[in-house]
Design an enzyme around this catalytic site. Structure first.
Site, PDB file in Angstrom:
ATOM      1  N   CYS A  42       0.847  -1.195   0.000  1.00  0.00           N
ATOM      2  CA  CYS A  42       0.000   0.000   0.000  1.00  0.00           C
ATOM      3  C   CYS A  42       0.885   1.248   0.000  1.00  0.00           C
ATOM      4  O   CYS A  42       2.051   1.194   0.396  1.00  0.00           O
ATOM      5  CB  CYS A  42      -0.842  -0.015   1.271  1.00  0.00           C
ATOM      6  SG  CYS A  42      -2.002   1.343   1.421  1.00  0.00           S
ATOM      7  N   THR A  44       0.576   3.413   2.135  1.00  0.00           N
ATOM      8  CA  THR A  44       0.908   3.516   3.564  1.00  0.00           C
ATOM      9  C   THR A  44       2.218   2.792   3.871  1.00  0.00           C
ATOM     10  O   THR A  44       3.049   3.277   4.642  1.00  0.00           O
ATOM     11  CB  THR A  44      -0.228   2.889   4.405  1.00  0.00           C
ATOM     12  OG1 THR A  44      -1.437   3.579   4.103  1.00  0.00           O
ATOM     13  CG2 THR A  44       0.059   2.982   5.891  1.00  0.00           C
ATOM     14  N   HIS A  47       5.088   4.916   2.897  1.00  0.00           N
ATOM     15  CA  HIS A  47       5.398   5.928   3.928  1.00  0.00           C
ATOM     16  C   HIS A  47       6.218   5.293   5.056  1.00  0.00           C
ATOM     17  O   HIS A  47       7.154   5.905   5.581  1.00  0.00           O
ATOM     18  CB  HIS A  47       4.111   6.522   4.510  1.00  0.00           C
ATOM     19  CG  HIS A  47       3.373   7.410   3.557  1.00  0.00           C
ATOM     20  ND1 HIS A  47       3.864   8.635   3.168  1.00  0.00           N
ATOM     21  CD2 HIS A  47       2.200   7.254   2.911  1.00  0.00           C
ATOM     22  CE1 HIS A  47       3.020   9.197   2.321  1.00  0.00           C
ATOM     23  NE2 HIS A  47       1.986   8.377   2.137  1.00  0.00           N
ATOM     24  N   LEU A 266     -10.699  11.517  -0.638  1.00  0.00           N
ATOM     25  CA  LEU A 266      -9.905  10.442  -0.030  1.00  0.00           C
ATOM     26  C   LEU A 266      -8.422  10.826   0.013  1.00  0.00           C
ATOM     27  O   LEU A 266      -7.693  10.435   0.898  1.00  0.00           O
ATOM     28  CB  LEU A 266     -10.089   9.122  -0.788  1.00  0.00           C
ATOM     29  CG  LEU A 266      -9.413   7.914  -0.144  1.00  0.00           C
ATOM     30  CD1 LEU A 266     -10.231   7.395   1.036  1.00  0.00           C
ATOM     31  CD2 LEU A 266      -9.206   6.777  -1.141  1.00  0.00           C
ATOM     32  N   VAL A 290     -13.627  10.919   3.396  1.00  0.00           N
ATOM     33  CA  VAL A 290     -13.797   9.460   3.391  1.00  0.00           C
ATOM     34  C   VAL A 290     -12.620   8.820   4.110  1.00  0.00           C
ATOM     35  O   VAL A 290     -11.464   9.148   3.831  1.00  0.00           O
ATOM     36  CB  VAL A 290     -13.861   8.919   1.945  1.00  0.00           C
ATOM     37  CG1 VAL A 290     -14.014   7.398   1.950  1.00  0.00           C
ATOM     38  CG2 VAL A 290     -15.005   9.566   1.180  1.00  0.00           C
TER      39      VAL A 290
HETATM   40 ZN    ZN Z   1      -3.826  -0.154   2.096  1.00  0.00          ZN
END
Ligand code: ZN
Length: 345
Positions: A42, A44, A47, A266, A290
């Site tokens: 992802c 994420t 990061h 988002l 969202v």
């Molecule tokens: Zn994800």
């Protein structure tokens, strides 16, 4: 079963992740143990790999990362009912509390006590994952593990896209990352008339055109305002799905939306971002933030759509064995990839 497993861990603050040998998690009475088969990388996780300010503030070390997965139930706690050993599954990575007003009202995705696997709690980049049985989502036979591993981001796309009625509407998606591309595909599936997706990354726009019947627009080369009459639209877009976190993209969205248009947000801006509020007021625009997925309504809807012809399989552009995770992260960091899936079998 051995009691050691492979796991991709952030061992200490700083860049990168390391493959370690870790104990297989012990489960509690309300948990299941999942043999992880496929995982998705992802944004994420990027990061966390890069260890940016957000990651340094949020992620404890050491921590096994990852939250997008598909696998099979291999052990169940004594209180678990309604699931079976060998059941193929994915699952909601947000671990919610049961005491907040929102949770008690059944709005689990709005629980302020939410903790995320792979972010706050031990994650799914491993051979085995412990998960509360409550969070398990069974996979039907016609949803393969590859797709099961990207249901988490597809859920973000579905939650965002289904924020507003799209039937017969003209929809603008800003940001052609994997979630933007999947949101565009969902908008098309949900009956939108025109779906336009913008970005400045041509590789991602090309991928969007391969995944869904959408009109990609490179806003570095083409003026979005010219696309409106070219498609035969009279005023502008009815619904905007902002997936980029880019200020210019939001400005273009507000500029090209009809009076009374609706926006679902988002994308996360990197910091504070100036907004022309008077424009939003005078255009009578509705904006909805969202977060995550609706637990478990979004899961139900997306699996139903996958069984009813929604095809997002081409958004997966790279597959690697888990041990070659560096190649997977390199592909993500290149900015030229769609979804990257790691194989733990
Ligand atoms: Zn994800």
């Amino acid at each position: 079963m051995t009691n050691e497993m492979r796991a991709l861990q952030k061992s200490a603050p700083g860049k990168g992740l390391e493959m370690i040998s870790a104990p297989v998690p012990e489960i509690g009475p309300d948990d299941v143990l999942i043999r992880v088969k496929k995982t998705g990388i992802c944004g994420t996780d990027i990061h966390i790999w890069q260890w940016d300010d957000w990651a340094a503030r949020t992620v404890p070390t050491p921590l096994i990362t990852g939250h997008e997965f598909a696998g099979e139930i291999v052990e169940m706690g004594r209180n678990v009912t309604g699931l079976t050993l060998g059941q193929r599954c994915s699952g909601e990575g947000h671990l919610i509390g049961k005491t907040s007003r929102q949770s008690r009202a059944g709005k689990f995705h709005l629980d302020p006590e939410t903790r995320g696997i792979g972010v706050n709690e031990q994650g799914a980049f491993a051979d085995y994952l412990r998960l509360p049985a409550f969070n398990v989502v069974a996979l039907p036979d016609d949803v393969p593990d590859d797709i099961g591993a990207i249901l988490d981001p597809l859920g973000n796309a579905v939650h965002t896209a289904l924020s507003f009625d799209l039937l017969g509407e003209d929809v603008l998606v800003t940001g052609a990352g994997p979630i933007g591309i999947m949101a565009a595909a969902v908008a098309r599936h949900a009956g939108a008339r025109h779906v336009v997706i913008t970005d400045v990354n041509q590789a991602r726009l090309d991928l969007a055109g391969q995944v869904a019947d959408v009109r990609p627009v490179n806003v570095a080369e083409e003026d979005l305002r010219d696309v409106i009459p070219a498609l035969g639209m009279t005023q502008g877009f009815d619904v905007g799905l902002e997936m980029s976190g880019n200020q210019a993209a939001l400005d273009q969205m507000v500029e090209t939306l009809v009076m009374g248009g609706r926006i679902a947000l988002l994308g996360i801006p990197p910091g504070k971002s100036p907004v022309d509020w008077s424009r939003i007021v005078f255009k009578a625009i509705t904006i909805k933030g969202v977060y995550g997925r609706e637990i478990f309504e979004t899961w139900y809807k997306m699996i139903a759509m996958l069984q009813n012809g929604l095809d997002v399989s081409r958004v997966i552009t790279h597959r690697f064995p888990a041990d070659a995770y560096r190649d997977g992260f390199d592909a993500m960091l290149s900015g030229q990839s769609g979804k990257v899936v790691l194989d733990w079998t």
